[in-house]
Design a protein around this motif. Structure first.
Motif, mmCIF file in Angstrom:
data_model
loop_
_atom_site.group_PDB
_atom_site.id
_atom_site.type_symbol
_atom_site.label_atom_id
_atom_site.label_comp_id
_atom_site.label_asym_id
_atom_site.label_seq_id
_atom_site.Cartn_x
_atom_site.Cartn_y
_atom_site.Cartn_z
ATOM 1 N N ILE A 29 0.783 -1.290 -0.067
ATOM 2 C CA ILE A 29 0.146 0.034 0.025
ATOM 3 C C ILE A 29 0.867 1.095 0.020
ATOM 4 C CG2 ILE A 29 -1.815 1.072 1.081
ATOM 5 C CD1 ILE A 29 -2.446 -1.909 0.435
ATOM 6 N N ASP A 30 0.659 2.200 -0.895
ATOM 7 C CA ASP A 30 1.301 3.342 -1.027
ATOM 8 C C ASP A 30 2.700 3.179 -1.210
ATOM 9 O OD1 ASP A 30 -0.967 4.799 -0.521
ATOM 10 O OD2 ASP A 30 -0.597 5.261 1.734
ATOM 11 N N ASN A 31 2.996 2.203 -1.896
ATOM 12 C CA ASN A 31 4.262 1.849 -2.095
ATOM 13 C C ASN A 31 5.498 1.650 -1.037
ATOM 14 O OD1 ASN A 31 4.299 1.976 -5.000
ATOM 15 N ND2 ASN A 31 4.200 4.286 -4.786
ATOM 16 N N LYS A 32 4.919 1.528 0.291
ATOM 17 C CA LYS A 32 5.694 1.212 1.471
ATOM 18 C C LYS A 32 5.330 0.467 2.471
ATOM 19 C CE LYS A 32 4.276 5.698 3.678
ATOM 20 N NZ LYS A 32 4.780 7.012 4.009
ATOM 21 N N HIS A 33 4.093 0.188 2.769
ATOM 22 C CA HIS A 33 3.186 -0.740 3.404
ATOM 23 C C HIS A 33 3.201 -2.227 2.955
ATOM 24 C CE1 HIS A 33 3.168 2.829 5.970
ATOM 25 N NE2 HIS A 33 2.199 3.668 4.896
ATOM 26 N N GLY A 66 -16.097 -5.774 0.635
ATOM 27 C CA GLY A 66 -15.409 -4.528 0.585
ATOM 28 C C GLY A 66 -13.909 -4.902 0.995
ATOM 29 N N ILE A 67 -13.344 -3.844 0.892
ATOM 30 C CA ILE A 67 -11.584 -4.090 1.284
ATOM 31 C C ILE A 67 -11.582 -3.184 2.791
ATOM 32 C CG2 ILE A 67 -9.216 -3.250 0.749
ATOM 33 C CD1 ILE A 67 -10.436 -3.183 -2.004
ATOM 34 N N SER A 68 -10.991 -3.956 3.676
ATOM 35 C CA SER A 68 -10.622 -3.255 5.057
ATOM 36 C C SER A 68 -9.231 -3.550 5.613
ATOM 37 C CB SER A 68 -11.776 -3.942 6.045
ATOM 38 O OG SER A 68 -11.534 -5.373 6.123
ATOM 39 N N PHE A 69 -8.919 -2.641 6.477
ATOM 40 C CA PHE A 69 -7.422 -2.939 6.968
ATOM 41 C C PHE A 69 -7.715 -3.465 8.433
ATOM 42 C CE2 PHE A 69 -6.716 0.386 4.007
ATOM 43 C CZ PHE A 69 -5.913 0.119 3.321
ATOM 44 N N PHE A 85 -2.881 -2.314 12.475
ATOM 45 C CA PHE A 85 -1.995 -2.014 11.184
ATOM 46 C C PHE A 85 -2.635 -0.374 10.767
ATOM 47 C CE2 PHE A 85 -1.485 -1.736 6.758
ATOM 48 C CZ PHE A 85 -0.086 -2.328 6.587
ATOM 49 N N ALA A 86 -3.630 -0.164 10.591
ATOM 50 C CA ALA A 86 -4.216 1.182 10.164
ATOM 51 C C ALA A 86 -3.874 2.216 11.050
ATOM 52 C CB ALA A 86 -5.698 0.958 9.883
ATOM 53 N N LYS A 87 -3.968 2.070 12.334
ATOM 54 C CA LYS A 87 -3.302 2.998 13.255
ATOM 55 C C LYS A 87 -2.297 3.171 13.323
ATOM 56 C CE LYS A 87 -4.984 5.639 17.027
ATOM 57 N NZ LYS A 87 -5.759 6.807 16.907
ATOM 58 N N ASP A 88 -1.204 2.222 13.313
ATOM 59 C CA ASP A 88 0.021 2.276 13.403
ATOM 60 C C ASP A 88 0.685 2.949 12.350
ATOM 61 O OD1 ASP A 88 0.264 0.835 15.571
ATOM 62 O OD2 ASP A 88 0.621 -1.146 14.962
ATOM 63 N N LYS A 141 -6.472 9.379 6.920
ATOM 64 C CA LYS A 141 -6.630 9.622 5.463
ATOM 65 C C LYS A 141 -8.021 9.874 5.313
ATOM 66 C CE LYS A 141 -3.021 6.876 3.360
ATOM 67 N NZ LYS A 141 -2.301 7.682 2.579
ATOM 68 N N GLN A 142 -8.472 10.792 4.125
ATOM 69 C CA GLN A 142 -9.857 11.157 3.916
ATOM 70 C C GLN A 142 -10.736 9.757 3.739
ATOM 71 O OE1 GLN A 142 -10.323 13.769 0.680
ATOM 72 N NE2 GLN A 142 -12.291 14.065 1.085
ATOM 73 N N GLY A 143 -11.893 9.675 4.421
ATOM 74 C CA GLY A 143 -12.775 8.675 4.154
ATOM 75 C C GLY A 143 -12.483 7.517 5.140
ATOM 76 N N PHE A 144 -11.598 7.382 5.972
ATOM 77 C CA PHE A 144 -11.372 6.374 6.907
ATOM 78 C C PHE A 144 -12.383 6.080 7.859
ATOM 79 C CE2 PHE A 144 -9.749 4.372 10.529
ATOM 80 C CZ PHE A 144 -9.069 3.261 10.160
ATOM 81 N N ILE A 145 -12.716 4.920 7.905
ATOM 82 C CA ILE A 145 -13.832 4.709 9.122
ATOM 83 C C ILE A 145 -13.338 3.605 9.895
ATOM 84 C CG2 ILE A 145 -16.367 3.663 9.374
ATOM 85 C CD1 ILE A 145 -17.102 4.649 6.557
ATOM 86 N N GLY A 146 -12.960 4.042 11.134
ATOM 87 C CA GLY A 146 -12.191 3.199 12.074
ATOM 88 C C GLY A 146 -13.492 2.289 12.808
#
Length: 201
Positions: A162-166, A178-181, A185-188, A194-199
């Protein structure tokens, strides 16, 4: 299989889910193709319509629930175009809690890993067509990219960046919609900024 393949079976793609028309003991219904389900499952109400006896209780997880009580039912035959399964033992549960409540769609059951692992499965999302092949006779001839994957608890996991680094492994779950993290991992990695993030912790 009738022969070595069942090609170009049409499906409905609604709300991120694949709905296949199938029949159980001659009774038609819609089944969700869910590679994240370890075992195929019948809806409780559909079992009652078929007059199937539901036996036993086993604890299960999934569908957003921490723990649910599942039973078992034996089906004489389950058919999708070109495929017939005989004398299958399926889990049973009230699927209306997931699908009818959120989509309004009456679902007769789920086809899980136990079905999909028997076949080579090709999904054409653009054409809304699915094909199943006998692994003994299947030879791939296309221009797709072959990705090595891990099988963990009957779930396919593929490496993604993701984003060329994760970089990490993602579960391929056709029933997820759908796609979810994974939240930690998302928090770290500041995905929560990021815009549109739903935690959902």
């Amino acid at each position: 299989l009738k022969g070595s393949e069942a090609e170009n079976i049409s499906f409905d793609f609604l709300g991120g889910h694949i709905y296949l028309n199938a029949s159980v003991n001659g009774k038609k219904g819609k089944f969700v193709l869910d590679s994240g389900a370890e075992k195929s499952l019948l809806d409780d109400q559909f079992c009652k319509i078929l007059g199937l006896e539901q036996k036993g209780i086993i604890k299960g997880h999934g569908g957003g629930a921490d723990s649910v009580d599942l039973s078992f039912a034996v089906c004489k035959n389950i058919s999708v175009d070109g495929i017939t399964l005989h004398n299958q033992t399926l889990l049973t549960w009230d699927l209306s809690k997931i699908f009818k409540a959120s989509t309004g769609i009456e679902v007769a059951g789920l086809f899980g890993f136990d079905l999909m692992s028997r076949f080579i499965t090709k999904i054409d999302f653009a054409g809304q067509l699915i094909s199943f092949y006998d692994p003994k006779d299947f030879k791939y001839a296309g221009n797709g990219t072959i990705i090595k994957f891990e099988l963990s608890g009957n779930l396919v996991r593929i490496p993604l960046t993701i984003d060329n680094k994760h970089t990490g492994f993602f579960r391929v779950d056709t029933g997820a919609g759908g796609i979810s993290f994974h939240y930690p991992f998302a928090k770290d990695n500041d995905f929560d900024k990021k815009q549109g993030f739903i935690g959902i912790a």
